[in-house]
Design a protein around this motif. Structure first.
Motif, PDB file in Angstrom:
ATOM      1  N   GLU A 131      22.559  10.475  14.182  1.00  0.00           N
ATOM      2  CA  GLU A 131      22.835  11.824  14.142  1.00  0.00           C
ATOM      3  C   GLU A 131      23.947  12.063  12.742  1.00  0.00           C
ATOM      4  N   ALA A 132      24.190  10.967  11.998  1.00  0.00           N
ATOM      5  CA  ALA A 132      25.175  11.101  10.940  1.00  0.00           C
ATOM      6  C   ALA A 132      24.415  11.939   9.604  1.00  0.00           C
ATOM      7  N   ASN A 133      23.109  11.852   9.827  1.00  0.00           N
ATOM      8  CA  ASN A 133      22.094  12.689   9.059  1.00  0.00           C
ATOM      9  C   ASN A 133      22.283  12.192   7.424  1.00  0.00           C
ATOM     10  N   LYS A 185      29.848  16.991  10.218  1.00  0.00           N
ATOM     11  CA  LYS A 185      28.657  16.425   9.269  1.00  0.00           C
ATOM     12  C   LYS A 185      29.133  15.850   7.968  1.00  0.00           C
ATOM     13  N   ASP A 198      34.759  13.193   3.145  1.00  0.00           N
ATOM     14  CA  ASP A 198      34.890  14.108   4.235  1.00  0.00           C
ATOM     15  C   ASP A 198      35.404  13.452   5.221  1.00  0.00           C
ATOM     16  N   LEU A 223      28.416   7.136  15.289  1.00  0.00           N
ATOM     17  CA  LEU A 223      27.694   8.181  14.701  1.00  0.00           C
ATOM     18  C   LEU A 223      26.166   8.070  14.644  1.00  0.00           C
ATOM     19  N   ALA A 268      24.735  10.250   6.421  1.00  0.00           N
ATOM     20  CA  ALA A 268      26.047  10.080   5.614  1.00  0.00           C
ATOM     21  C   ALA A 268      25.900   8.533   4.712  1.00  0.00           C
ATOM     22  N   MET A 310      29.316  13.669   4.761  1.00  0.00           N
ATOM     23  CA  MET A 310      28.536  13.117   3.840  1.00  0.00           C
ATOM     24  C   MET A 310      28.944  11.858   3.371  1.00  0.00           C
ATOM     25  N   LEU A 335      30.713  14.957  14.412  1.00  0.00           N
ATOM     26  CA  LEU A 335      29.331  15.363  14.127  1.00  0.00           C
ATOM     27  C   LEU A 335      29.129  16.850  13.752  1.00  0.00           C
ATOM     28  N   GLU A 336      29.887  17.605  14.426  1.00  0.00           N
ATOM     29  CA  GLU A 336      29.991  18.991  13.870  1.00  0.00           C
ATOM     30  C   GLU A 336      30.468  18.958  12.381  1.00  0.00           C
TER      31      GLU A 336
END
Length: 259
Positions: free
Chosen positions: A67-69, A42, A117, A64, A71, A44, A39-40
């Motif tokens: 919180e995966a924002n 992040k 990533d 995830l 991805a 994509m 999670l840190e």
């Protein structure tokens, strides 16, 4: 605190598709153990090579969560039945990834170069005769050729091309694959490594290894040179010491879905 992962009862199946087994569970456990770090990071773009039943990629998306924002997720498999089964598994869990029927990342390397990533791989690692490698159907899920390294050695340079500068690779290996040698090989490419999860049973010895680019590693054609801040050599020594006591691969019943 527990996090969501794929439910075995919702994982689809097909006679020609590898079902979740100890290696699948160990890989998901490795990702779970590193969830906060993920999670840190992040990520994509997250990718699985060899998605099989879809258990791992589905579990990754679930753990995830929101919180995966935003991805994006991609999964590939050489077995067209696996693509269909993974699609069904994801639909049963309410998640989505782009699925591509291809060998490793053939046709995607230029499109995805330097952009992945997070890359997860449970490769065909079982030592088999070379003529079994790449066969159609379920055999493609485990047949790894001599020392179980034929497919692994094809995946590593592809992974290097796909990974972003901050990208992480999680790979399942077996004692017979010589994990410490794999780590040394990746070190020469500038990657540090560590064992995230290891499982030793009467039948098999599995190691989930995490690789990441380390700017403190410098490589030339002959030697690996590290400066005073780098620790990868010690990591490789640790990998070697952890695996030397463990037994070789035995067998995993592909029809068994319990750990």
């Amino acid at each position: 605190m527990s996090y969501k992962i794929a439910q075995i009862r919702l994982v689809s199946s097909h006679p020609e598709v590898y079902e979740p087994c100890d290696d699948s569970f160990a890989l998901v456990d490795a990702l779970l153990s590193d969830r906060n770090n993920l999670l840190e990071l992040k990520p994509m773009l997250c990718m699985e090579v060899g998605c099989g039943s879809g258990y791992v990629i589905t579990s990754l998306m679930l753990m995830l969560g929101e919180e995966a924002n935003g991805a994006q997720f991609i999964a590939t498999d050489i077995n067209h039945h696996a693509i269909k089964v993974t699609q069904e598994t994801m639909e049963a869990h309410g998640v989505y990834a782009e699925l591509i029927n291809t060998d490793i990342a053939s046709g995607l390397e230029n499109r995805l170069a330097g952009s992945v990533d997070l890359l997860v791989v449970n490769p065909p690692y079982v030592p088999t005769p070379e003529d079994e490698v790449g066969r159609e159907g379920i055999a493609s899920a485990w047949a790894g050729g001599e020392n179980g390294r034929s497919v692994i050695d094809k995946i590593l340079p592809v992974a290097e091309k796909l990974l972003s500068k901050r990208g992480w690779l999680y790979m399942v290996t077996l004692t017979a694959n010589n994990p410490s040698q794999i780590c040394r090989q990746m070190m020469k490419k500038g990657y540090a490594s560590k064992i995230v999860v290891q499982r030793s049973t009467v039948e098999e010895s599995l190691h989930i290894i995490k690789f990441w680019k380390d700017n403190d590693i410098e490589a030339d054609t002959n030697d690996v040179i590290t400066n005073s801040k780098a620790v990868p050599l010690g990591i490789v020594d640790s990998v070697r010491s952890q695996i030397q006591r463990l037994s070789f691969w035995g067998s995993c019943d592909i029809n068994t879905t319990t750990n």
